[in-house]
Enzyme design. Sequence first.
Site, PDB file in Angstrom:
ATOM      1  CG  ASP A  36      -1.838   1.164   1.321  1.00  0.00           C
ATOM      2  OD1 ASP A  36      -2.390   1.552   0.278  1.00  0.00           O
ATOM      3  OD2 ASP A  36      -2.022   1.736   2.416  1.00  0.00           O
ATOM      4  CB  SER A  37       0.176   4.824  -0.353  1.00  0.00           C
ATOM      5  OG  SER A  37      -0.946   4.888   0.518  1.00  0.00           O
ATOM      6  CE1 TYR A  80       2.268   5.195  -3.824  1.00  0.00           C
ATOM      7  CE2 TYR A  80       0.931   3.202  -3.747  1.00  0.00           C
ATOM      8  CZ  TYR A  80       2.174   3.809  -3.765  1.00  0.00           C
ATOM      9  OH  TYR A  80       3.304   3.032  -3.727  1.00  0.00           O
ATOM     10  N   GLY A  81      -3.482   8.721  -3.852  1.00  0.00           N
ATOM     11  CA  GLY A  81      -4.782   9.081  -4.435  1.00  0.00           C
ATOM     12  C   GLY A  81      -4.771  10.248  -5.402  1.00  0.00           C
ATOM     13  CB  CYS A 114      -3.228  -0.074  -2.469  1.00  0.00           C
ATOM     14  SG  CYS A 114      -3.328   1.563  -3.225  1.00  0.00           S
ATOM     15  CG  ASN A 115      -9.691   0.082  -2.309  1.00  0.00           C
ATOM     16  OD1 ASN A 115     -10.612  -0.646  -2.651  1.00  0.00           O
ATOM     17  ND2 ASN A 115      -9.286   0.146  -1.055  1.00  0.00           N
ATOM     18  CB  THR A 116      -5.141   4.083  -5.370  1.00  0.00           C
ATOM     19  OG1 THR A 116      -5.904   4.710  -4.335  1.00  0.00           O
ATOM     20  CG2 THR A 116      -4.800   5.099  -6.423  1.00  0.00           C
ATOM     21  CD  GLU A 158       0.000   6.889   5.814  1.00  0.00           C
ATOM     22  OE1 GLU A 158       1.137   6.931   6.302  1.00  0.00           O
ATOM     23  OE2 GLU A 158      -0.569   5.817   5.494  1.00  0.00           O
ATOM     24  CB  CYS A 162      -9.450   4.399   0.598  1.00  0.00           C
ATOM     25  SG  CYS A 162      -7.816   4.861   1.217  1.00  0.00           S
ATOM     26  CB  THR A 163      -6.621  -0.317   2.494  1.00  0.00           C
ATOM     27  OG1 THR A 163      -5.528   0.459   1.991  1.00  0.00           O
ATOM     28  CG2 THR A 163      -7.043  -1.335   1.459  1.00  0.00           C
ATOM     29  CG  HIS A 164      -5.094   4.941   4.522  1.00  0.00           C
ATOM     30  ND1 HIS A 164      -4.593   4.439   3.349  1.00  0.00           N
ATOM     31  CD2 HIS A 164      -4.020   5.433   5.211  1.00  0.00           C
ATOM     32  CE1 HIS A 164      -3.276   4.624   3.321  1.00  0.00           C
ATOM     33  NE2 HIS A 164      -2.904   5.223   4.442  1.00  0.00           N
TER      34      HIS A 164
END
Length: 269
Positions: free
Chosen positions: A11-12, A43-44, A74-76, A153, A185-187
Site C-alpha cells: 500500500d502507500s 497515492y490518491g 490498496c484500492n488505488t 498518516e 480505500c484501505t485507510h
Amino acid sequence: MRDSRPIGLFDSGLGGLTVSREIFSLMPDESTIYFGDTLHVPYGSRSIQELINFADQIIAFLVSCNVKYIVFACNTNSSLSLQAMRKRYQVPMKGLIEPGAKLAVSSTVNKRVGIIATEATVNSQAYQRAINSLNPSVSVFAQPAPLLVPLVEAGMSETQKVFDAVCEYVSPLKSAHIDTLILGCTHYPFLLAHFRKCLGPEIVFIDPAAAAVLESKEDMSSLNLLKKSSKVAPSHRYFVSGDPADFAFKAESLGCGRITVERIVLDKS
Ligand code: DGL
C-alpha cells in the site's frame, strides 16, 4: 505439497494493515511481507503512470523476497495498476475492486450503493464498472475524500478534524439515500467508528479486504500454494520507503500491535 513462502502485500502507507489483519484472521499460518510506500503517500492524487512505476518497483522487490502470491492492499493500485502488473509478472495477484463490488451488490436492498475512495480510484470508475457489470440496475454514488489518507498518516484518526471531514464527505451520499457504502480505500476501515456515527446504524459498510482475502485463499488453495501446516510459526516482515520508526509507532496507535519495520530504498535512479 506445502508452500511456506510468504504472501506479499503493499500500500502507500498504513492502510494496507487493514488487509494484513484479514490475512492474519483468515490464513493465520501464512507468513507475510508488507511494503508501505510512505515516501510517496498519498497515492490518491498520483497519475496512472506514477502508480504503475511505483507498483512495478514494489512488485519487483516482493518477487525478489520470493513471495508466492500478492494481495494489492490498496484500492488505488487495484483500480489503476493491477492489470498492467499482471501482464508483467507471473506471480498470481488479487485486487480489492471485484470482491468489494460483489459484496456491495449482494448487500444492497434499495439498489443504491455509495463508494468513498481516493480521487484516483473514483476517477478510474473501476468500482462503478464492476458493480454495474454485476447488476446494471444498481445506482452508484461515488465520493472522493482526498483529506482522509493524509490525516490517517499524520496520526490524527481519532480527532474531531477527521470526524468533521468524514461527515462532510458522506453528506452527499446520505442525501442520495444509499443503503450500502464501500470503504474504497484501505485507510478508511481505521475510521469506521466515524463513518458509523455520521451515517447511522442502518447503512451497511463494506470493507473489500475480507472478501479479497477469502478469494485469495481460494485461489491459493486451487494453485496449491497454501502452507497447510501450523508446525512452523508464521513470520511477518514490514518494509517502508520512509521512516520505519514513525510507521511502527503509528501502526501501534492504530491497534495493529508492536511491529518491527525496516527501511528499503527501491528507486535507484
Ligand atoms: N490505501 C490506499 C487505497 O486503498 C491508498 C491511499 C492513498 O495513498 O491515497 O487507495
